[in-house]
Design an enzyme around this catalytic site. Structure first.
Site, mmCIF file in Angstrom:
data_model
loop_
_atom_site.group_PDB
_atom_site.id
_atom_site.type_symbol
_atom_site.label_atom_id
_atom_site.label_comp_id
_atom_site.label_asym_id
_atom_site.label_seq_id
_atom_site.Cartn_x
_atom_site.Cartn_y
_atom_site.Cartn_z
ATOM 1 N N GLY A 62 0.841 -1.208 0.000
ATOM 2 C CA GLY A 62 0.000 0.000 0.000
ATOM 3 C C GLY A 62 0.866 1.245 0.000
ATOM 4 O O GLY A 62 1.912 1.270 0.660
ATOM 5 N N ASP A 102 0.254 1.455 8.585
ATOM 6 C CA ASP A 102 -0.242 0.616 9.685
ATOM 7 C C ASP A 102 0.696 0.667 10.897
ATOM 8 O O ASP A 102 0.296 0.349 12.009
ATOM 9 C CB ASP A 102 -0.386 -0.845 9.240
ATOM 10 C CG ASP A 102 -1.299 -0.998 8.031
ATOM 11 O OD1 ASP A 102 -2.041 -0.049 7.734
ATOM 12 O OD2 ASP A 102 -1.253 -2.059 7.374
ATOM 13 N N ARG A 127 -25.044 13.224 17.438
ATOM 14 C CA ARG A 127 -24.930 11.842 16.957
ATOM 15 C C ARG A 127 -23.703 11.134 17.511
ATOM 16 O O ARG A 127 -22.743 11.773 17.914
ATOM 17 C CB ARG A 127 -24.758 11.865 15.431
ATOM 18 C CG ARG A 127 -26.057 11.973 14.719
ATOM 19 C CD ARG A 127 -25.842 12.008 13.229
ATOM 20 N NE ARG A 127 -27.140 12.118 12.600
ATOM 21 C CZ ARG A 127 -27.348 12.691 11.426
ATOM 22 N NH1 ARG A 127 -26.340 13.202 10.746
ATOM 23 N NH2 ARG A 127 -28.557 12.744 10.919
ATOM 24 N N MET A 142 -8.024 2.610 8.798
ATOM 25 C CA MET A 142 -7.196 1.502 8.282
ATOM 26 C C MET A 142 -6.149 1.075 9.316
ATOM 27 O O MET A 142 -5.984 1.725 10.333
ATOM 28 C CB MET A 142 -6.483 1.950 7.007
ATOM 29 C CG MET A 142 -7.324 1.850 5.768
ATOM 30 S SD MET A 142 -6.275 2.152 4.320
ATOM 31 C CE MET A 142 -7.458 1.784 3.027
ATOM 32 N N ARG A 161 -5.168 -2.555 9.252
ATOM 33 C CA ARG A 161 -5.225 -4.030 9.282
ATOM 34 C C ARG A 161 -5.386 -4.565 10.690
ATOM 35 O O ARG A 161 -6.317 -4.162 11.353
ATOM 36 C CB ARG A 161 -3.966 -4.606 8.637
ATOM 37 C CG ARG A 161 -4.020 -4.596 7.145
ATOM 38 C CD ARG A 161 -3.642 -5.962 6.563
ATOM 39 N NE ARG A 161 -4.003 -5.957 5.174
ATOM 40 C CZ ARG A 161 -3.174 -5.666 4.172
ATOM 41 N NH1 ARG A 161 -1.916 -5.380 4.424
ATOM 42 N NH2 ARG A 161 -3.607 -5.669 2.934
ATOM 43 N N ARG A 188 -24.009 7.147 13.080
ATOM 44 C CA ARG A 188 -23.607 7.066 11.670
ATOM 45 C C ARG A 188 -22.192 6.500 11.575
ATOM 46 O O ARG A 188 -21.395 6.641 12.512
ATOM 47 C CB ARG A 188 -23.578 8.448 11.027
ATOM 48 C CG ARG A 188 -24.911 9.153 10.938
ATOM 49 C CD ARG A 188 -25.766 8.553 9.820
ATOM 50 N NE ARG A 188 -26.928 9.374 9.571
ATOM 51 C CZ ARG A 188 -28.062 9.337 10.262
ATOM 52 N NH1 ARG A 188 -28.184 8.510 11.290
ATOM 53 N NH2 ARG A 188 -29.082 10.123 9.948
ATOM 54 N N ARG A 235 -4.009 7.564 3.674
ATOM 55 C CA ARG A 235 -2.750 7.290 2.967
ATOM 56 C C ARG A 235 -2.464 8.308 1.882
ATOM 57 O O ARG A 235 -1.488 8.180 1.146
ATOM 58 C CB ARG A 235 -2.709 5.953 2.248
ATOM 59 C CG ARG A 235 -3.569 4.893 2.600
ATOM 60 C CD ARG A 235 -3.052 3.558 2.092
ATOM 61 N NE ARG A 235 -3.120 3.310 0.673
ATOM 62 C CZ ARG A 235 -3.389 2.111 0.157
ATOM 63 N NH1 ARG A 235 -3.647 1.110 0.957
ATOM 64 N NH2 ARG A 235 -3.383 1.913 -1.120
HETATM 65 O O1 F6P Z 1 -1.282 -1.939 4.637
HETATM 66 C C1 F6P Z 1 -1.721 -0.678 4.313
HETATM 67 C C2 F6P Z 1 -3.187 -0.665 4.045
HETATM 68 O O2 F6P Z 1 -3.570 0.668 3.764
HETATM 69 C C3 F6P Z 1 -4.061 -1.249 5.165
HETATM 70 O O3 F6P Z 1 -4.235 -0.348 6.222
HETATM 71 C C4 F6P Z 1 -5.306 -1.578 4.423
HETATM 72 O O4 F6P Z 1 -6.049 -2.603 5.039
HETATM 73 C C5 F6P Z 1 -4.780 -2.066 3.106
HETATM 74 O O5 F6P Z 1 -3.513 -1.464 2.939
HETATM 75 C C6 F6P Z 1 -5.636 -1.740 1.917
HETATM 76 O O6 F6P Z 1 -5.064 -2.333 0.816
HETATM 77 P P1 F6P Z 1 -5.441 -2.026 -0.680
HETATM 78 O O7 F6P Z 1 -4.723 -0.778 -1.088
HETATM 79 O O8 F6P Z 1 -4.930 -3.201 -1.414
HETATM 80 O O9 F6P Z 1 -6.934 -1.860 -0.752
#
Ligand code: F6P
Length: 408
Positions: A18, A138, A185, A192, A194, A295, A304
């Protein structure tokens, strides 16, 4: 004039996995440092994929570069040249052939544990001179960095890309507060990361009231405690921000199991499924069980994206300084890392070291950084993040007006 140390040699750089906002900064700094030694610098496009088939290589030597722009100028992929479940055929021969065809002598692989895990095997099995360079939003790549907090040494990770992503998560958390408070709310903000809670925890630095991390699964019992806490905390301000890691395991009332929520059943070449959707499940259950308007919002790829944050800029320079040192000593199969977590002005080469790529692994958020009773990050993690993000102020409407009652 004497020949420079790497004159006549070619160094290839690739980015895999990623992307992060610090990749271009890393490429730029590695390229600049390698150039000082007189080597040609090639960019291998799309990670390991650029060394398959005919190869996909560009020349970065003496070219302009914008290290502040996020993303990867070299593009990225999750290609794995080694046999995997999804792709059982080894493509290592193609990698070796292309390294030879393009005359690449040394590889610098910018990646997380997947990309650098493959690089490590190339070094161990084929003796290809490789230097791994860390990256991941991550922040779960074990860099063996130490955070000294009140006399205690806590082992942490500090990977380029994480500071920029953390800065964005803080910004998005601050932003969502205004709409959450206007509508009284509960906002469940999915982050993200993982199976590690490093990034989700940064949401608390942006004043999220609660955080759910994958390191602690929400089983039946914890789910009950969680709902009690939501009710209690909601009453304080009549709105609430809950950050949740995409990889949080959550008790499913229907199946009686603790489960992850997936956005897709597809897996990548390293076997990772695509996580996503837990925030919707939680918001729904809060609405139904507690009768509070809730929500879900997924920060997703915004974390990212965008520009490289100052701390990352400084960190990539320091780690590239260490790459120079490794190249000069022909010390391959290593990865530069930060020794101790320090504030921005103190991120320098003297505070770096190199770890053996054979020891690369993952490190989840240390439990010292989390308070399970309050579903919040704890004081030491605030301190860790303070070094990276600096002081921040809560962004909210500050005034309260006296209530007026009818005169008749
Ligand atoms: O490992 C980095 C990451 O952004 C994770 O946080 C996320 O789960 C994953 O990559 C998403 O991957 P992709 O870009 O393949 O959808």
């Amino acid at each position: 004039m004497e020949k420079r140390f790497l004159e006549g040699k070619t160094v290839g750089i690739l980015t895999g996995g990623g992307d992060t906002p610090a990749l271009n900064s890393s490429i730029e700094q590695i390229r600049n440092h390698v150039s000082i030694l007189g080597a040609k610098v090639y960019g291998i496009r799309k990670g390991w994929k650029g060394l398959l088939g005919e190869g996909d290589i560009v020349d970065l030597t003496n070219q302009p570069f914008d290290g502040k722009c996020g993303g990867s100028a070299l593009k990225s992929s999750r290609t794995n040249p080694f046999p995997s479940k999804k792709n059982p055929e080894s493509r290592v021969d193609q990698v070796l052939t292309n390294l030879d065809r393009y005359g690449i002598d040394i590889l610098v692989t910018i990646g997380g544990d997947d990309t650098n895990g493959a690089a490590k095997k190339l070094w161990e099995q084929e003796r290809i001179p490789v230097i791994g360079f860390p990256k991941t939003i991550d922040n779960d790549l074990r860099t063996t960095t130490i955070h000294g907090y009140k006399g205690k040494d806590i082992e942490v990770c500090l990977c380029p890309g994480f500071p920029s992503a953390a800065n964005s998560v803080v910004e998005y958390t601050q932003k969502i507060r205004t709409t959450a408070s206007s509508h009284n709310r509960v906002m469940v903000l999915e982050v993200m990361g993982r199976h590690a809670g490093w990034l989700t925890g940064t949401s608390s630095y942006g004043f999220a009231d609660m955080a759910l991390i994958p390191e602690l699964e929400i089983d039946k019992d914890r789910k009950e405690k969680f709902f009690e806490k939501v009710k209690e905390k909601y009453q304080e301000n009549n709105y609430l921000i809950i950050a949740v890691s995409e990889g949080t395991r959550w008790y499913n009332d229907q199946t009686g199991q603790v489960e992850e929520v997936y956005a897709s059943t597809e897996t990548d070449e390293y076997g990772h499924p695509r996580l996503g959707g837990i925030s919707g499940v939680i918001a729904n259950e809060i609405s139904q069980k507690l009768k509070i308007d809730a929500r879900a919002q997924i920060i997703g790829y915004y974390a990212r994206s965008g520009k490289c944050f100052d701390y990352d800029r400084k960190l990539t320079v320091a780690l590239a300084d260490k790459v120079l040192d490794l190249l000069l000593r022909e010390d391959y199969g290593k990865m530069p890392v930060l020794k101790r977590i320090e504030s921005f002005p103190y991120i320098e080469e003297y505070n770096t070291t190199a770890i053996d790529m054979g020891n690369i692994g993952n490190l989840p958020l240390p439990l010292d950084y989390y308070n399970p009773d309050e579903f919040e990050i704890s004081e030491p993690y605030y301190d860790f993040l303070y070094h990276i993000l600096g002081p921040i102020e809560k962004y909210e409407f500050k005034y309260k007006y006296p209530k007026v009652y009818p005169i008749k």
